[in-house]
Write a protein that holds these residues in place. Sequence first.
Motif, PDB file in Angstrom:
ATOM      1  N   GLN A  10      49.252   9.281  -0.084  1.00  0.00           N
ATOM      2  CA  GLN A  10      50.710   9.354  -0.138  1.00  0.00           C
ATOM      3  C   GLN A  10      51.345   8.171   0.580  1.00  0.00           C
ATOM      4  OE1 GLN A  10      52.288  12.991   1.460  1.00  0.00           O
ATOM      5  NE2 GLN A  10      54.411  12.454   1.035  1.00  0.00           N
ATOM      6  N   ARG A  11      50.757   7.793   1.711  1.00  0.00           N
ATOM      7  CA  ARG A  11      51.300   6.678   2.488  1.00  0.00           C
ATOM      8  C   ARG A  11      51.191   5.365   1.714  1.00  0.00           C
ATOM      9  NH1 ARG A  11      55.131   4.925   5.577  1.00  0.00           N
ATOM     10  NH2 ARG A  11      54.514   3.512   7.250  1.00  0.00           N
ATOM     11  N   ILE A  12      50.045   5.120   1.086  1.00  0.00           N
ATOM     12  CA  ILE A  12      49.876   3.897   0.300  1.00  0.00           C
ATOM     13  C   ILE A  12      50.887   3.868  -0.835  1.00  0.00           C
ATOM     14  CG2 ILE A  12      48.320   2.633  -1.238  1.00  0.00           C
ATOM     15  CD1 ILE A  12      45.992   3.595   0.459  1.00  0.00           C
ATOM     16  N   GLU A  17      55.046   1.578  -3.845  1.00  0.00           N
ATOM     17  CA  GLU A  17      55.648   2.071  -5.083  1.00  0.00           C
ATOM     18  C   GLU A  17      56.798   1.200  -5.568  1.00  0.00           C
ATOM     19  OE1 GLU A  17      57.303   6.254  -6.960  1.00  0.00           O
ATOM     20  OE2 GLU A  17      57.329   5.971  -4.795  1.00  0.00           O
ATOM     21  N   GLY A  18      57.764   0.932  -4.696  1.00  0.00           N
ATOM     22  CA  GLY A  18      58.942   0.203  -5.118  1.00  0.00           C
ATOM     23  C   GLY A  18      58.641  -1.171  -5.659  1.00  0.00           C
ATOM     24  N   LEU A  33      46.686   3.924  -9.101  1.00  0.00           N
ATOM     25  CA  LEU A  33      46.238   2.783  -8.307  1.00  0.00           C
ATOM     26  C   LEU A  33      46.178   3.153  -6.830  1.00  0.00           C
ATOM     27  CD1 LEU A  33      45.455  -0.178  -8.118  1.00  0.00           C
ATOM     28  CD2 LEU A  33      47.875  -0.770  -8.130  1.00  0.00           C
ATOM     29  N   SER A  34      47.210   3.835  -6.322  1.00  0.00           N
ATOM     30  CA  SER A  34      47.239   4.243  -4.916  1.00  0.00           C
ATOM     31  C   SER A  34      46.110   5.209  -4.606  1.00  0.00           C
ATOM     32  CB  SER A  34      48.587   4.882  -4.587  1.00  0.00           C
ATOM     33  OG  SER A  34      49.660   4.002  -4.845  1.00  0.00           O
ATOM     34  N   SER A  35      45.859   6.146  -5.530  1.00  0.00           N
ATOM     35  CA  SER A  35      44.785   7.114  -5.328  1.00  0.00           C
ATOM     36  C   SER A  35      43.426   6.433  -5.258  1.00  0.00           C
ATOM     37  CB  SER A  35      44.797   8.148  -6.462  1.00  0.00           C
ATOM     38  OG  SER A  35      43.704   9.032  -6.362  1.00  0.00           O
ATOM     39  N   LEU A  82      50.038  -5.276  -2.093  1.00  0.00           N
ATOM     40  CA  LEU A  82      48.951  -4.320  -1.881  1.00  0.00           C
ATOM     41  C   LEU A  82      48.301  -4.506  -0.515  1.00  0.00           C
ATOM     42  CD1 LEU A  82      47.244  -4.319  -5.391  1.00  0.00           C
ATOM     43  CD2 LEU A  82      48.439  -2.415  -4.321  1.00  0.00           C
ATOM     44  N   ALA A  83      48.063  -5.755  -0.137  1.00  0.00           N
ATOM     45  CA  ALA A  83      47.441  -6.023   1.167  1.00  0.00           C
ATOM     46  C   ALA A  83      48.316  -5.503   2.301  1.00  0.00           C
ATOM     47  CB  ALA A  83      47.182  -7.522   1.324  1.00  0.00           C
ATOM     48  N   ASN A  84      49.617  -5.755   2.213  1.00  0.00           N
ATOM     49  CA  ASN A  84      50.533  -5.274   3.247  1.00  0.00           C
ATOM     50  C   ASN A  84      50.562  -3.747   3.280  1.00  0.00           C
ATOM     51  OD1 ASN A  84      51.229  -7.884   3.968  1.00  0.00           O
ATOM     52  ND2 ASN A  84      53.028  -7.954   2.651  1.00  0.00           N
ATOM     53  N   GLY A  85      50.574  -3.135   2.091  1.00  0.00           N
ATOM     54  CA  GLY A  85      50.590  -1.682   2.034  1.00  0.00           C
ATOM     55  C   GLY A  85      49.328  -1.064   2.614  1.00  0.00           C
ATOM     56  N   LEU A  86      48.169  -1.649   2.292  1.00  0.00           N
ATOM     57  CA  LEU A  86      46.909  -1.136   2.837  1.00  0.00           C
ATOM     58  C   LEU A  86      46.849  -1.298   4.347  1.00  0.00           C
ATOM     59  CD1 LEU A  86      44.376  -2.434   0.167  1.00  0.00           C
ATOM     60  CD2 LEU A  86      44.892  -0.053   0.678  1.00  0.00           C
TER      61      LEU A  86
END
Length: 272
Positions: A10-12, A17-18, A33-35, A82-86
């Motif tokens: 959920q956090r990723i 998402e935006g 993708l997040s899952s 993606l890198a920042n989100g991870l």
Amino acid sequence: MSDLLDRLEQRIEELVEGSLKRLVGYQISVETLSSQMAHAMMDSLRHGEDGRRYAPDQFALSFHPLDADRLLDVAEEMQEQLANGLLEAARGSSFHLLREPQITFAADPTLNQGQVRVIAWHSSNPLEFTQAMPREPKTQPGRIPKGAFLIIGGDQHFPLDRPVVNIGRRLDNQLILDDPHISRTHAQLRARDGRYVVFDLGSTAGTTVNDRPIKQQVLRAGDVIRIANISLIYGEDPGEIPDKTPPYAHPFPPRPSGDQRTHTIPKDATDP
């Protein structure tokens, strides 16, 4: 553990998402993708001597070739998001990383459009890092990097355990690739000062690393070598080769060449 996975997923998704919906469009689901990324991170968690949980810092994302082509123009921005989100998701879950996440994209014709496959691994061994083990000096020609491997076509691994690995269609290569566009002896990996260097051997189709034509190139974990229509993702994991992919099965039994002994890697019984 399932609650932690759900929270991480959920956090990723919340973090990417935006920005990603604008980039990936309707074909690729941000939720999927997040899952996949959350599962890859959880499956590759390691525990250090200091009691901390270390998340992987290398992520290879494979897409259908048409999706990969469509993402080409936004790949750099997407990789950054993606890198920042991870990174933020890992910190939010109290995971530690030895390096900032590195994202690599690759095309895989075995996937359907809209599908994505995520493979994650550690660029360094957290146990060695937390024990402050001294690094060997990189002064030995032919010294093989620990835990080096290739992910072939996005779904099979090939261990790199010798100082020289020849790649091509001929049966005396250590890595045989059955593709008519690949030269008989196409490329070579050579261990040099604790790193692998890839050389193009004057092939007809050429060799690229991260979509750039090369004659020779020092490899880093996450680099994507492309030989004709086949992608080879280079990785290093001092602990173990990722077990999420079956071993590479040669299309033909290899033949010995000189004093370089070869062996056939058995095809996993679960492979189709």
